[in-house]
Design a protein around this motif. Structure first.
Motif, mmCIF file in Angstrom:
data_model
loop_
_atom_site.group_PDB
_atom_site.id
_atom_site.type_symbol
_atom_site.label_atom_id
_atom_site.label_comp_id
_atom_site.label_asym_id
_atom_site.label_seq_id
_atom_site.Cartn_x
_atom_site.Cartn_y
_atom_site.Cartn_z
ATOM 1 N N GLY A 76 0.821 -1.195 0.000
ATOM 2 C CA GLY A 76 0.000 0.000 0.000
ATOM 3 C C GLY A 76 0.861 1.253 0.000
ATOM 4 O O GLY A 76 2.044 1.232 -0.352
ATOM 5 N N SER A 77 0.284 2.371 0.417
ATOM 6 C CA SER A 77 1.014 3.645 0.454
ATOM 7 C C SER A 77 1.317 4.090 1.880
ATOM 8 O O SER A 77 1.791 5.200 2.089
ATOM 9 N N ILE A 78 1.063 3.202 2.850
ATOM 10 C CA ILE A 78 1.146 3.581 4.264
ATOM 11 C C ILE A 78 2.545 4.051 4.646
ATOM 12 O O ILE A 78 2.723 5.107 5.254
ATOM 13 N N MET A 79 3.576 3.265 4.309
ATOM 14 C CA MET A 79 4.930 3.603 4.725
ATOM 15 C C MET A 79 5.355 4.936 4.131
ATOM 16 O O MET A 79 5.962 5.775 4.815
ATOM 17 N N GLY A 80 5.034 5.163 2.866
ATOM 18 C CA GLY A 80 5.373 6.429 2.245
ATOM 19 C C GLY A 80 4.690 7.598 2.922
ATOM 20 O O GLY A 80 5.295 8.663 3.145
ATOM 21 N N GLU A 81 3.426 7.418 3.296
ATOM 22 C CA GLU A 81 2.680 8.487 3.947
ATOM 23 C C GLU A 81 3.267 8.830 5.311
ATOM 24 O O GLU A 81 3.354 10.012 5.693
ATOM 25 N N LYS A 82 3.682 7.812 6.065
ATOM 26 C CA LYS A 82 4.197 8.069 7.409
ATOM 27 C C LYS A 82 5.611 8.661 7.358
ATOM 28 O O LYS A 82 5.954 9.512 8.186
ATOM 29 N N THR A 355 11.486 0.480 16.481
ATOM 30 C CA THR A 355 11.071 -0.454 15.444
ATOM 31 C C THR A 355 10.176 0.252 14.435
ATOM 32 O O THR A 355 9.553 1.284 14.733
ATOM 33 N N GLN A 356 10.101 -0.304 13.229
ATOM 34 C CA GLN A 356 9.207 0.260 12.221
ATOM 35 C C GLN A 356 7.758 0.233 12.723
ATOM 36 O O GLN A 356 6.985 1.169 12.478
ATOM 37 N N LYS A 357 7.403 -0.825 13.430
ATOM 38 C CA LYS A 357 6.046 -0.925 13.984
ATOM 39 C C LYS A 357 5.755 0.244 14.911
ATOM 40 O O LYS A 357 4.704 0.905 14.793
ATOM 41 N N GLN A 358 6.678 0.545 15.832
ATOM 42 C CA GLN A 358 6.452 1.637 16.762
ATOM 43 C C GLN A 358 6.451 2.980 16.042
ATOM 44 O O GLN A 358 5.672 3.882 16.380
ATOM 45 N N PHE A 359 7.312 3.117 15.043
ATOM 46 C CA PHE A 359 7.335 4.352 14.251
ATOM 47 C C PHE A 359 5.982 4.604 13.598
ATOM 48 O O PHE A 359 5.444 5.722 13.639
ATOM 49 N N LEU A 360 5.413 3.559 13.004
ATOM 50 C CA LEU A 360 4.110 3.706 12.356
ATOM 51 C C LEU A 360 3.028 4.078 13.367
ATOM 52 O O LEU A 360 2.166 4.921 13.099
ATOM 53 N N LEU A 361 3.082 3.457 14.548
ATOM 54 C CA LEU A 361 2.119 3.788 15.590
ATOM 55 C C LEU A 361 2.307 5.230 16.067
ATOM 56 O O LEU A 361 1.331 5.970 16.275
ATOM 57 N N ASP A 362 3.573 5.630 16.224
ATOM 58 C CA ASP A 362 3.848 6.998 16.668
ATOM 59 C C ASP A 362 3.393 8.027 15.641
ATOM 60 O O ASP A 362 3.103 9.177 15.988
ATOM 61 N N GLN A 363 3.352 7.629 14.378
ATOM 62 C CA GLN A 363 2.889 8.523 13.326
ATOM 63 C C GLN A 363 1.378 8.442 13.101
ATOM 64 O O GLN A 363 0.861 8.972 12.121
ATOM 65 N N GLY A 364 0.669 7.772 14.017
ATOM 66 C CA GLY A 364 -0.786 7.771 13.985
ATOM 67 C C GLY A 364 -1.424 6.735 13.089
ATOM 68 O O GLY A 364 -2.540 6.938 12.590
ATOM 69 N N GLN A 367 -5.077 5.472 13.608
ATOM 70 C CA GLN A 367 -6.136 6.402 13.239
ATOM 71 C C GLN A 367 -6.494 6.303 11.750
ATOM 72 O O GLN A 367 -7.513 6.840 11.310
ATOM 73 N N ASP A 368 -5.655 5.604 10.984
ATOM 74 C CA ASP A 368 -5.909 5.460 9.552
ATOM 75 C C ASP A 368 -6.819 4.287 9.226
ATOM 76 O O ASP A 368 -7.226 4.123 8.074
ATOM 77 N N LEU A 369 -7.086 3.438 10.205
ATOM 78 C CA LEU A 369 -8.027 2.346 9.961
ATOM 79 C C LEU A 369 -9.397 2.927 9.601
ATOM 80 O O LEU A 369 -9.880 3.870 10.238
ATOM 81 N N VAL A 370 -9.995 2.347 8.565
ATOM 82 C CA VAL A 370 -11.243 2.897 8.024
ATOM 83 C C VAL A 370 -12.377 1.904 8.246
ATOM 84 O O VAL A 370 -12.243 0.709 7.944
ATOM 85 N N ALA A 371 -13.493 2.394 8.752
ATOM 86 C CA ALA A 371 -14.667 1.530 8.933
ATOM 87 C C ALA A 371 -15.290 1.218 7.571
ATOM 88 O O ALA A 371 -15.380 2.087 6.704
ATOM 89 N N ASN A 385 -6.983 -1.161 5.001
ATOM 90 C CA ASN A 385 -6.933 -1.839 6.302
ATOM 91 C C ASN A 385 -6.036 -3.071 6.262
ATOM 92 O O ASN A 385 -5.313 -3.365 7.218
ATOM 93 N N ARG A 386 -6.078 -3.809 5.144
ATOM 94 C CA ARG A 386 -5.197 -4.986 5.016
ATOM 95 C C ARG A 386 -3.732 -4.564 5.004
ATOM 96 O O ARG A 386 -2.875 -5.238 5.583
ATOM 97 N N SER A 387 -3.436 -3.451 4.337
ATOM 98 C CA SER A 387 -2.055 -2.955 4.306
ATOM 99 C C SER A 387 -1.569 -2.615 5.706
ATOM 100 O O SER A 387 -0.426 -2.922 6.072
ATOM 101 N N ILE A 388 -2.441 -1.988 6.482
ATOM 102 C CA ILE A 388 -2.068 -1.619 7.856
ATOM 103 C C ILE A 388 -1.805 -2.875 8.683
ATOM 104 O O ILE A 388 -0.797 -2.969 9.400
#
Length: 410
Positions: A76-82, A355-364, A367-371, A385-388
């Motif tokens: 996905g585009s998650i890593m680039g966005e964070k 860790t990359q996991k903590q970095f992603l969490l620290d970058q919010g 909050q990007d999970l979508v209903a 959501n699958r990418s996250i």
């Protein structure tokens, strides 16, 4: 072995034949004669970076579906966005400065595309005056990146949305730009004083050539590469030789690494040199490192008796570096203890490390999970959501990857 591998094998064979370095199949001098060899570092450097036949120079696309491995930007585009969010915070803190960004080892430009799209969507005012460098040693990667990014800019929904000036260049040319700006021979130029540089390196350091060392009978030896007496599918073999660089032992002492008997580890002097070199190029700025690796004690834990070297070909991992020279990726885990020591010595300060996991969490990230109602598994919300979930949970990779943010001139 294809024709490229055969040509590179011949070149490596010539290097070995003309090398003054000597090695033995055993550490016991009485049991075998010395043979010509080169260090594993030099072998790996030729396999990856030979001007004509090297893996990263030979012209083929090496990353993504068409290549041999994926990076986190493919999920996905998650890593680039964070990473964009982290870089934007750094840029916003330097109001009044010209912003210069580089993705070093950018491959086909996918991560840069994701970051530029995120910056543009956020409407950052500094972006329209920013320079964004796409840096890669593979000419086909640069061509693909240029096509991708120019199309991405053309496709931005809002024609008035801010966008950077793009530059596509090799590492050698990029270094010249930075050094010329900073006037390295005569001190920082006025332009350098008002420029804030942000350099992003995603899975770059793991591809630098490494020295392989081993403890045998209480002594440190370096693994060299020699020709096989009777060549079969692989033309090369390991031999034991004296350390080819005194800094190898210094790094092991500095990082408090004490190898067990028979244990192999990798020493990445090239990564330390790169961190130091970039410090000389940057007066004010930040360096964002994303790579898989660990602290020194984990890198050399007792369960890692064979080191961390891995090869990738056709998306399959193995540990045979003498197979298909020039046609497979060769990597090793990054020693972040060594990176921190090199950064400190060079004048960088560690602003963030986790860790990359903590970095992603620290970058919010959460909050990007979508209903969504779950009726369409191929909807944009479901895919995101699958990418996250994949970035956070898949095979513990997000724990193995680390993010280190170094700053200078703050």
């Amino acid at each position: 072995m294809d024709s490229n591998s055969r040509r590179l094998s011949l070149l490596i064979g010539e290097q070995i034949a003309n090398s003054p370095l000597r090695g033995r199949a055993s550490v016991h001098a009485t049991e075998n004669a010395e043979v010509s060899c080169i260090s594993f570092h030099d072998y790996m450097a030729m396999c990856l970076y030979d001007e004509k036949e090297g893996y990263y120079r030979s012209g083929k696309i090496r990353v993504g579906k068409k290549g041999d491995f994926y990076t986190s930007s493919a999920i996905g585009s998650i890593m680039g966005e964070k990473l964009a969010s982290c870089a934007a915070a750094l840029a916003e803190s330097r109001k009044g400065s010209a912003i210069r960004i580089a993705e070093w080892g950018a491959g086909t430009g996918l991560l840069s595309q994701q970051m530029i799209t995120a910056w543009s969507a956020a409407g950052h005012s500094w972006l329209s005056q920013a320079q964004h460098y796409i840096v890669d040693s593979n000419p086909v990667h640069l061509e693909e990146a240029q096509s991708r990014l120019e199309q991405a800019l053309a496709d931005l929904d809002n024609a008035a949305a801010p966008r950077p000036q793009l530059q596509f260049t090799t590492p050698e040319e990029a270094k010249k730009v930075w050094k010329d700006t900073n006037n390295c021979d005569g001190g920082a130029s006025p332009r350098a004083e008002t420029t804030y540089s942000i350099i992003i390196a995603n899975e770059l350091l793991d591809a630098f050539p490494v020295h392989r060392v081993v403890r045998k009978e209480g002594r440190l030896w370096e693994l060299g590469v020699a020709m096989k007496d009777h060549a079969d599918e692989d033309a090369f073999r390991y031999v034991y030789t004296a350390l080819t660089d005194e800094r190898i032992a210094e790094v092991l002492r500095r990082d408090e690494i004490d190898l067990l008997e028979g244990q192999i580890t990798e020493v990445n002097l090239a990564a330390e040199r790169w961190i130091t070199e970039l410090s000389k190029m940057v007066q004010h700025g930040a360096l964002l490192l994303v790579d898989y690796g660990h602290e020194a004690q984990e890198i050399t834990a007792s369960h890692r008796m064979q080191g961390t070297l891995l090869c990738y070909k056709d998306h399959v991992a193995h540990d045979r570096p003498f197979s298909s020279p020039g046609e497979q990726d060769i990597t090793s885990h990054v020693n972040f203890t060594a990176c921190r020591h090199a950064a400190d010595q060079a004048g960088w300060q560690v602003q963030y490390y986790d860790t990359q996991k903590q970095f992603l969490l620290d970058q919010g990230l959460l909050q990007d999970l979508v209903a969504h109602d779950g009726t369409n598994p191929f909807s944009e919300a479901a895919r995101r959501n699958r990418s996250i979930r994949q970035l956070l949970l898949s095979d513990n990779m997000s724990e193995s990857f680390k993010v280190m943010v170094l700053v200078k001139g703050e």
